[in-house]
Design a protein around this motif. Structure first.
Motif, PDB file in Angstrom:
ATOM      1  N   ASN A 257       1.015  -1.249   0.026  1.00  0.00           N
ATOM      2  CA  ASN A 257       0.033   0.016   0.042  1.00  0.00           C
ATOM      3  C   ASN A 257       0.965   1.292  -0.020  1.00  0.00           C
ATOM      4  OD1 ASN A 257      -2.288  -1.816  -0.099  1.00  0.00           O
ATOM      5  ND2 ASN A 257      -2.468  -1.334   2.336  1.00  0.00           N
ATOM      6  N   ILE A 258       1.974   1.316   0.851  1.00  0.00           N
ATOM      7  CA  ILE A 258       2.866   2.545   0.856  1.00  0.00           C
ATOM      8  C   ILE A 258       3.555   2.513  -0.364  1.00  0.00           C
ATOM      9  CG2 ILE A 258       5.120   3.046   1.805  1.00  0.00           C
ATOM     10  CD1 ILE A 258       4.229   1.729   4.277  1.00  0.00           C
ATOM     11  N   ARG A 259       3.840   1.569  -1.085  1.00  0.00           N
ATOM     12  CA  ARG A 259       4.497   1.438  -2.695  1.00  0.00           C
ATOM     13  C   ARG A 259       3.685   2.092  -3.618  1.00  0.00           C
ATOM     14  NH1 ARG A 259       6.767  -3.796  -4.685  1.00  0.00           N
ATOM     15  NH2 ARG A 259       4.711  -4.223  -4.906  1.00  0.00           N
ATOM     16  N   ALA A 260       2.379   1.646  -3.412  1.00  0.00           N
ATOM     17  CA  ALA A 260       1.336   1.979  -4.350  1.00  0.00           C
ATOM     18  C   ALA A 260       1.220   3.590  -4.422  1.00  0.00           C
ATOM     19  CB  ALA A 260       0.276   1.466  -4.325  1.00  0.00           C
ATOM     20  N   GLU A 261       0.957   4.160  -3.028  1.00  0.00           N
ATOM     21  CA  GLU A 261       0.822   5.526  -2.802  1.00  0.00           C
ATOM     22  C   GLU A 261       1.882   6.396  -3.203  1.00  0.00           C
ATOM     23  OE1 GLU A 261      -2.054   7.079  -2.065  1.00  0.00           O
ATOM     24  OE2 GLU A 261      -2.994   5.234  -2.196  1.00  0.00           O
ATOM     25  N   ALA A 262       3.093   5.927  -2.852  1.00  0.00           N
ATOM     26  CA  ALA A 262       4.246   6.555  -3.212  1.00  0.00           C
ATOM     27  C   ALA A 262       4.333   6.565  -4.795  1.00  0.00           C
ATOM     28  CB  ALA A 262       5.581   5.806  -2.833  1.00  0.00           C
ATOM     29  N   LYS A 263       3.960   5.751  -5.462  1.00  0.00           N
ATOM     30  CA  LYS A 263       4.334   5.666  -6.846  1.00  0.00           C
ATOM     31  C   LYS A 263       3.277   6.796  -7.532  1.00  0.00           C
ATOM     32  CE  LYS A 263       4.216   2.882 -11.085  1.00  0.00           C
ATOM     33  NZ  LYS A 263       4.020   1.211 -11.179  1.00  0.00           N
ATOM     34  N   LYS A 264       2.095   6.694  -7.012  1.00  0.00           N
ATOM     35  CA  LYS A 264       0.866   7.918  -7.360  1.00  0.00           C
ATOM     36  C   LYS A 264       1.607   9.112  -7.111  1.00  0.00           C
ATOM     37  CE  LYS A 264      -3.160   5.164  -6.075  1.00  0.00           C
ATOM     38  NZ  LYS A 264      -4.073   5.112  -5.168  1.00  0.00           N
ATOM     39  N   LYS A 265       2.444   9.427  -6.251  1.00  0.00           N
ATOM     40  CA  LYS A 265       2.888  10.740  -5.680  1.00  0.00           C
ATOM     41  C   LYS A 265       4.180  10.985  -6.542  1.00  0.00           C
ATOM     42  CE  LYS A 265      -0.256  11.569  -2.554  1.00  0.00           C
ATOM     43  NZ  LYS A 265      -1.162  12.738  -2.087  1.00  0.00           N
ATOM     44  N   GLY A 266       4.961   9.978  -7.227  1.00  0.00           N
ATOM     45  CA  GLY A 266       6.064  10.156  -8.023  1.00  0.00           C
ATOM     46  C   GLY A 266       7.489   9.956  -6.864  1.00  0.00           C
ATOM     47  N   TYR A 267       7.110   9.094  -5.820  1.00  0.00           N
ATOM     48  CA  TYR A 267       8.107   8.708  -5.019  1.00  0.00           C
ATOM     49  C   TYR A 267       8.445   7.457  -5.052  1.00  0.00           C
ATOM     50  CZ  TYR A 267       7.189  13.235  -2.502  1.00  0.00           C
ATOM     51  OH  TYR A 267       6.664  14.646  -2.258  1.00  0.00           O
ATOM     52  N   THR A 268       9.801   7.171  -4.618  1.00  0.00           N
ATOM     53  CA  THR A 268      10.142   5.481  -4.591  1.00  0.00           C
ATOM     54  C   THR A 268      10.036   5.265  -2.951  1.00  0.00           C
ATOM     55  OG1 THR A 268      12.493   6.079  -4.237  1.00  0.00           O
ATOM     56  CG2 THR A 268      11.644   5.717  -6.668  1.00  0.00           C
TER      57      THR A 268
END
Length: 61
Positions: A5-16
């Motif tokens: 879930n963290i990885r998916a949200e980070a990807k949406k925001k442009g973060y790794t």
């Protein structure tokens, strides 16, 4: 689950994941260990960084 879930949200925001770990001064790979459990204070920090509700990271609506 939490890590995904963290990885998916980070990807949406442009973060790794590494971007988050560096910004919050976590050791490399520390978020990967959060599969089913996460320290509540650190989960809140990650949620604040991503500007999402901590419950979303836990997979709750």
């Amino acid at each position: 689950m939490i890590y995904d879930n963290i990885r998916a949200e980070a990807k949406k925001k442009g973060y790794t994941i590494r971007d988050i770990e560096r910004a919050l001064f976590y050791s490399n790979g520390s978020l990967r260990k959060w599969n089913k459990r996460a320290p509540s204070d650190k989960l809140t920090q990650v949620a604040d960084f991503l500007q999402v509700d901590p419950m979303k990271l836990l997979g709750r609506k």
